[in-house]
Design an enzyme around this catalytic site. Sequence first.
Site, PDB file in Angstrom:
ATOM      1  N   THR A 158     -32.094 -19.766 -14.767  1.00  0.00           N
ATOM      2  CA  THR A 158     -33.551 -19.779 -14.595  1.00  0.00           C
ATOM      3  C   THR A 158     -33.966 -21.026 -13.808  1.00  0.00           C
ATOM      4  N   ARG A 163     -59.052   6.001 -27.418  1.00  0.00           N
ATOM      5  CA  ARG A 163     -58.448   7.196 -26.813  1.00  0.00           C
ATOM      6  C   ARG A 163     -58.652   8.405 -27.733  1.00  0.00           C
ATOM      7  N   ASP A 190     -45.564   3.416 -26.594  1.00  0.00           N
ATOM      8  CA  ASP A 190     -45.615   4.794 -27.069  1.00  0.00           C
ATOM      9  C   ASP A 190     -47.071   5.201 -27.365  1.00  0.00           C
ATOM     10  N   GLU A 228     -30.149 -17.076 -24.412  1.00  0.00           N
ATOM     11  CA  GLU A 228     -30.175 -18.064 -25.509  1.00  0.00           C
ATOM     12  C   GLU A 228     -29.434 -17.555 -26.738  1.00  0.00           C
ATOM     13  N   LEU A 255     -25.401 -23.491 -17.718  1.00  0.00           N
ATOM     14  CA  LEU A 255     -24.321 -23.391 -18.701  1.00  0.00           C
ATOM     15  C   LEU A 255     -23.504 -22.109 -18.445  1.00  0.00           C
ATOM     16  N   THR A 312     -27.269 -13.810 -27.656  1.00  0.00           N
ATOM     17  CA  THR A 312     -27.741 -12.426 -27.852  1.00  0.00           C
ATOM     18  C   THR A 312     -28.078 -12.210 -29.334  1.00  0.00           C
ATOM     19  N   GLU A 335     -21.625 -18.866 -17.016  1.00  0.00           N
ATOM     20  CA  GLU A 335     -20.835 -18.557 -15.818  1.00  0.00           C
ATOM     21  C   GLU A 335     -20.578 -17.054 -15.770  1.00  0.00           C
TER      22      GLU A 335
HETATM   23  P1  TGC Z   1     -18.377 -24.081 -32.686  1.00  0.00           P
HETATM   24  O1  TGC Z   1     -16.898 -24.339 -32.942  1.00  0.00           O
HETATM   25  O2  TGC Z   1     -19.094 -23.143 -33.573  1.00  0.00           O
HETATM   26  O3  TGC Z   1     -19.128 -25.471 -32.679  1.00  0.00           O
HETATM   27  C1  TGC Z   1     -18.670 -26.594 -31.920  1.00  0.00           C
HETATM   28  C2  TGC Z   1     -19.446 -27.797 -32.397  1.00  0.00           C
HETATM   29  O4  TGC Z   1     -20.835 -27.620 -32.085  1.00  0.00           O
HETATM   30  C3  TGC Z   1     -21.620 -27.597 -33.317  1.00  0.00           C
HETATM   31  N1  TGC Z   1     -22.652 -26.568 -33.146  1.00  0.00           N
HETATM   32  C4  TGC Z   1     -23.915 -26.869 -32.918  1.00  0.00           C
HETATM   33  N2  TGC Z   1     -24.548 -28.048 -32.821  1.00  0.00           N
HETATM   34  C5  TGC Z   1     -25.852 -28.032 -32.573  1.00  0.00           C
HETATM   35  N3  TGC Z   1     -26.552 -26.874 -32.424  1.00  0.00           N
HETATM   36  C6  TGC Z   1     -25.958 -25.665 -32.498  1.00  0.00           C
HETATM   37  N4  TGC Z   1     -26.676 -24.559 -32.347  1.00  0.00           N
HETATM   38  C7  TGC Z   1     -24.577 -25.630 -32.762  1.00  0.00           C
HETATM   39  N5  TGC Z   1     -23.665 -24.627 -32.900  1.00  0.00           N
HETATM   40  C8  TGC Z   1     -22.486 -25.215 -33.136  1.00  0.00           C
HETATM   41  C9  TGC Z   1     -20.622 -27.273 -34.411  1.00  0.00           C
HETATM   42  O5  TGC Z   1     -21.064 -27.746 -35.651  1.00  0.00           O
HETATM   43  C10 TGC Z   1     -19.390 -27.998 -33.913  1.00  0.00           C
HETATM   44  O6  TGC Z   1     -19.580 -29.364 -34.174  1.00  0.00           O
HETATM   45  P2  TGC Z   1     -18.357 -30.322 -34.613  1.00  0.00           P
HETATM   46  O7  TGC Z   1     -19.004 -31.628 -34.910  1.00  0.00           O
HETATM   47  O8  TGC Z   1     -17.745 -29.657 -35.799  1.00  0.00           O
HETATM   48  O9  TGC Z   1     -17.449 -30.349 -33.433  1.00  0.00           O
HETATM   49  O10 TGC Z   1     -18.504 -23.656 -31.165  1.00  0.00           O
HETATM   50  P3  TGC Z   1     -18.060 -22.331 -30.434  1.00  0.00           P
HETATM   51  O11 TGC Z   1     -17.497 -22.705 -29.111  1.00  0.00           O
HETATM   52  O12 TGC Z   1     -17.212 -21.490 -31.336  1.00  0.00           O
HETATM   53  O13 TGC Z   1     -19.466 -21.613 -30.127  1.00  0.00           O
HETATM   54  C11 TGC Z   1     -20.177 -20.997 -31.063  1.00  0.00           C
HETATM   55  C12 TGC Z   1     -21.273 -20.049 -30.454  1.00  0.00           C
HETATM   56  C13 TGC Z   1     -20.658 -18.710 -30.058  1.00  0.00           C
HETATM   57  C14 TGC Z   1     -22.260 -19.814 -31.562  1.00  0.00           C
HETATM   58  C15 TGC Z   1     -21.938 -20.674 -29.230  1.00  0.00           C
HETATM   59  O14 TGC Z   1     -21.064 -20.726 -28.175  1.00  0.00           O
HETATM   60  C16 TGC Z   1     -23.190 -19.935 -28.791  1.00  0.00           C
HETATM   61  O15 TGC Z   1     -24.258 -20.220 -29.290  1.00  0.00           O
HETATM   62  N6  TGC Z   1     -23.097 -18.962 -27.812  1.00  0.00           N
HETATM   63  C17 TGC Z   1     -24.258 -18.356 -27.189  1.00  0.00           C
HETATM   64  C18 TGC Z   1     -24.420 -18.892 -25.780  1.00  0.00           C
HETATM   65  C19 TGC Z   1     -25.860 -19.143 -25.408  1.00  0.00           C
HETATM   66  O16 TGC Z   1     -26.761 -19.132 -26.209  1.00  0.00           O
HETATM   67  N7  TGC Z   1     -26.094 -19.408 -24.114  1.00  0.00           N
HETATM   68  C20 TGC Z   1     -27.393 -19.756 -23.665  1.00  0.00           C
HETATM   69  C21 TGC Z   1     -27.371 -20.249 -22.240  1.00  0.00           C
HETATM   70  S1  TGC Z   1     -28.901 -21.009 -21.716  1.00  0.00           S
HETATM   71  C22 TGC Z   1     -29.991 -19.762 -21.604  1.00  0.00           C
HETATM   72  O17 TGC Z   1     -29.738 -18.642 -21.909  1.00  0.00           O
HETATM   73  C23 TGC Z   1     -31.346 -20.129 -21.084  1.00  0.00           C
HETATM   74  S2  TGC Z   1     -32.379 -18.779 -21.002  1.00  0.00           S
HETATM   75  C24 TGC Z   1     -33.801 -19.380 -20.355  1.00  0.00           C
HETATM   76  C25 TGC Z   1     -34.878 -19.601 -21.384  1.00  0.00           C
HETATM   77  O18 TGC Z   1     -34.628 -20.180 -22.459  1.00  0.00           O
HETATM   78  O19 TGC Z   1     -35.998 -19.207 -21.156  1.00  0.00           O
HETATM   79  P1  FAD Z   2     -21.740 -11.184 -22.753  1.00  0.00           P
HETATM   80  O1  FAD Z   2     -21.392 -12.458 -23.402  1.00  0.00           O
HETATM   81  O2  FAD Z   2     -20.768 -10.584 -21.815  1.00  0.00           O
HETATM   82  O3  FAD Z   2     -22.118 -10.116 -23.889  1.00  0.00           O
HETATM   83  C1  FAD Z   2     -22.195  -8.715 -23.611  1.00  0.00           C
HETATM   84  C2  FAD Z   2     -22.360  -7.987 -24.956  1.00  0.00           C
HETATM   85  O4  FAD Z   2     -21.224  -8.258 -25.797  1.00  0.00           O
HETATM   86  C3  FAD Z   2     -23.590  -8.442 -25.746  1.00  0.00           C
HETATM   87  O5  FAD Z   2     -24.140  -7.346 -26.404  1.00  0.00           O
HETATM   88  C4  FAD Z   2     -23.006  -9.414 -26.763  1.00  0.00           C
HETATM   89  O6  FAD Z   2     -23.794  -9.514 -27.950  1.00  0.00           O
HETATM   90  C5  FAD Z   2     -21.651  -8.771 -27.034  1.00  0.00           C
HETATM   91  N1  FAD Z   2     -20.660  -9.741 -27.529  1.00  0.00           N
HETATM   92  C6  FAD Z   2     -20.175 -10.833 -26.896  1.00  0.00           C
HETATM   93  N2  FAD Z   2     -19.309 -11.491 -27.674  1.00  0.00           N
HETATM   94  C7  FAD Z   2     -19.259 -10.806 -28.851  1.00  0.00           C
HETATM   95  C8  FAD Z   2     -18.546 -10.978 -30.080  1.00  0.00           C
HETATM   96  N3  FAD Z   2     -17.713 -12.015 -30.275  1.00  0.00           N
HETATM   97  N4  FAD Z   2     -18.744 -10.082 -31.056  1.00  0.00           N
HETATM   98  C9  FAD Z   2     -19.604  -9.039 -30.899  1.00  0.00           C
HETATM   99  N5  FAD Z   2     -20.304  -8.825 -29.757  1.00  0.00           N
HETATM  100  C10 FAD Z   2     -20.124  -9.699 -28.766  1.00  0.00           C
HETATM  101  N6  FAD Z   2     -27.928 -19.089 -18.905  1.00  0.00           N
HETATM  102  C11 FAD Z   2     -27.988 -20.422 -18.603  1.00  0.00           C
HETATM  103  O7  FAD Z   2     -27.013 -21.154 -18.770  1.00  0.00           O
HETATM  104  N7  FAD Z   2     -29.136 -20.963 -18.117  1.00  0.00           N
HETATM  105  C12 FAD Z   2     -30.251 -20.224 -17.876  1.00  0.00           C
HETATM  106  O8  FAD Z   2     -31.277 -20.767 -17.432  1.00  0.00           O
HETATM  107  C13 FAD Z   2     -30.207 -18.823 -18.144  1.00  0.00           C
HETATM  108  N8  FAD Z   2     -31.272 -18.026 -17.861  1.00  0.00           N
HETATM  109  C14 FAD Z   2     -31.154 -16.671 -17.975  1.00  0.00           C
HETATM  110  C15 FAD Z   2     -32.166 -15.837 -17.474  1.00  0.00           C
HETATM  111  C16 FAD Z   2     -32.034 -14.452 -17.526  1.00  0.00           C
HETATM  112  C17 FAD Z   2     -33.085 -13.582 -16.917  1.00  0.00           C
HETATM  113  C18 FAD Z   2     -30.899 -13.869 -18.144  1.00  0.00           C
HETATM  114  C19 FAD Z   2     -30.747 -12.377 -18.243  1.00  0.00           C
HETATM  115  C20 FAD Z   2     -29.888 -14.684 -18.630  1.00  0.00           C
HETATM  116  C21 FAD Z   2     -29.993 -16.091 -18.529  1.00  0.00           C
HETATM  117  N9  FAD Z   2     -28.945 -16.930 -18.930  1.00  0.00           N
HETATM  118  C22 FAD Z   2     -28.988 -18.285 -18.659  1.00  0.00           C
HETATM  119  C23 FAD Z   2     -27.679 -16.356 -19.384  1.00  0.00           C
HETATM  120  C24 FAD Z   2     -27.685 -15.898 -20.835  1.00  0.00           C
HETATM  121  O9  FAD Z   2     -27.651 -16.979 -21.712  1.00  0.00           O
HETATM  122  C25 FAD Z   2     -26.484 -14.962 -21.030  1.00  0.00           C
HETATM  123  O10 FAD Z   2     -26.775 -13.772 -20.341  1.00  0.00           O
HETATM  124  C26 FAD Z   2     -26.196 -14.698 -22.495  1.00  0.00           C
HETATM  125  O11 FAD Z   2     -25.698 -15.857 -23.134  1.00  0.00           O
HETATM  126  C27 FAD Z   2     -25.183 -13.542 -22.700  1.00  0.00           C
HETATM  127  O12 FAD Z   2     -24.084 -13.673 -21.870  1.00  0.00           O
HETATM  128  P2  FAD Z   2     -23.589 -12.417 -20.971  1.00  0.00           P
HETATM  129  O13 FAD Z   2     -24.773 -11.896 -20.236  1.00  0.00           O
HETATM  130  O14 FAD Z   2     -22.432 -12.885 -20.174  1.00  0.00           O
HETATM  131  O15 FAD Z   2     -23.165 -11.316 -21.999  1.00  0.00           O
END
Ligand code: TGC
Ligand code: FAD
Length: 390
Positions: free
Chosen positions: A167, A271, A339, A366, A134, A368, A136
């Site tokens: 990942t 300790r 610590d 997932e 997801l 921040t 980029e």
């Molecule tokens: P937004 O306008 O808020 O919502 C668009 C539509 O999506 C619905 N929605 C959800 N539905 C299901 N689950 C959720 N958590 C949902 N959040 C929103 C919402 O109701 C709406 O639906 P509809 O029917 O009205 O169209 O969307 P937005 O583009 O403004 O985004 C909101 C935001 C910032 C919260 C979202 O982009 C977000 O969660 N950003 C964080 C990105 C993130 O978590 N990336 C993770 C990448 S994967 C990863 O990190 C894997 S790590 C490896 C491991 O897990 O070990």
């Molecule tokens: P940014 O979005 O650039 O954020 C930088 C800082 O700005 C953060 O402190 C954030 O909280 C803050 N910030 C951003 N927007 C706002 C706002 N609107 N208001 C206030 N503060 C804000 N992604 C995948 O898709 N698949 C994976 O399998 C996956 N695995 C991962 C594994 C590892 C080890 C790591 C480190 C990351 C992984 N990720 C994966 C990516 C991860 O989901 C992103 O790193 C995360 O969503 C944050 O994006 P970013 O690193 O670009 O930080």
Amino acid sequence: MTFEAPDYYRLDELYSADELVVRDSVRKFVQHSALKTLPSCFEEGRFPDELVGEIASLGLLGANLEGYGCAGIGPVAYGLAMQELERGDSGLRSFVSVQGSLGMYAIYAHGTEEQKTRWLPELAAGKKIVCFGLTEPDFGSNPSGLQARAELVGDEYILNGNKMWITNGSIADVAVVWAQCDGEINGFLVEKDAPGFSTTLQKGKWSLRASITSELHFEDCRIPRECRLPNTTGIKAPLMCLNQARYGIAWGAVGAAMACYSEALEYAKTRVQFSAPIASFQLVQAKLVEMLSGITASQLRCHRIGRLKEQGTIRPQQISLAKRDNVAVALDVARSARDILGANGIMEEYQSGRHMRNLETVKTYEGTHDIHTLILGNDITGISAFGGEE
Ligand code: TGC
Ligand code: FAD
């Protein structure tokens, strides 16, 4: 060091016998098998692929999905399994989260019957690995703006773009890739040998070192049109997958915190400084009590979100609160444990420093900590504070 699981409010009494069986079998696996290799894997920056078979045979891959060779366990049993895996190492739980809650769940929830039958049984058996692309380089917290593109040309989609921080990326047999297509985000299944698809291992991490993290590159990458996940139009589709993984992380963070607390408590009792165990000093006791207090609150949160998920009434924002707070607690606990261990706290032979470094990643991925704060702020006020254009 021995592991004593803290359970101050006797939550074990609230789990069913089946849930405890799952918890205990994963606890045994982590104690007797995984922890033999995890610290050295972290040190070497190596993914423990030798553990995948055992993890699969315990039914932990896609464990909470029904059918297709998946174990079909309930949300609480699943959460307890994640807790125990992360007691070993966040990288191990990450592998299982990405395989099951992101990759397999995407296929399960959004795929055709043919895609499910083709992929899920082998993914559940650990014979194939999946990743979830997801994020980029320029779109992390805001995946809605992602730039990867897919265009239908004849019977094939042509993909262009780059993913980062993925990942399992370099070891995956298939990638779930999110790309813009006809003005909407859609999911695609890209096999590792698809022409125009390549990966680069991201080296130099000081956190989550026992996990593979990669860039994915698509240069006129061609995939058959049947590889599109049909029910995925819009950002909601990947966000649904994130809910599953964030739920597991909330539980996993408790496991990492429990490991650190147990290590710090045992260390403090043995300790000796100023002719007395450091556990006899009020300041050290205060730190241990804060740790226990945080862990107990996190355990209660997990139990409640587990039962809400079981009822099918949980809201994504409730998961956000648990992911956010449990990871923050775990990070505080890990830092306090480090610590209390004094200079020993920086040594590889103690685990608190490793957990502390891992949890910095868990705080960021997932969603921040601050993104979850904004999700909750929006939920309680009805006002979005994410910034940018509406
Ligand atoms: P937004 O306008 O808020 O919502 C668009 C539509 O999506 C619905 N929605 C959800 N539905 C299901 N689950 C959720 N958590 C949902 N959040 C929103 C919402 O109701 C709406 O639906 P509809 O029917 O009205 O169209 O969307 P937005 O583009 O403004 O985004 C909101 C935001 C910032 C919260 C979202 O982009 C977000 O969660 N950003 C964080 C990105 C993130 O978590 N990336 C993770 C990448 S994967 C990863 O990190 C894997 S790590 C490896 C491991 O897990 O070990
Ligand atoms: P940014 O979005 O650039 O954020 C930088 C800082 O700005 C953060 O402190 C954030 O909280 C803050 N910030 C951003 N927007 C706002 C706002 N609107 N208001 C206030 N503060 C804000 N992604 C995948 O898709 N698949 C994976 O399998 C996956 N695995 C991962 C594994 C590892 C080890 C790591 C480190 C990351 C992984 N990720 C994966 C990516 C991860 O989901 C992103 O790193 C995360 O969503 C944050 O994006 P970013 O690193 O670009 O930080």
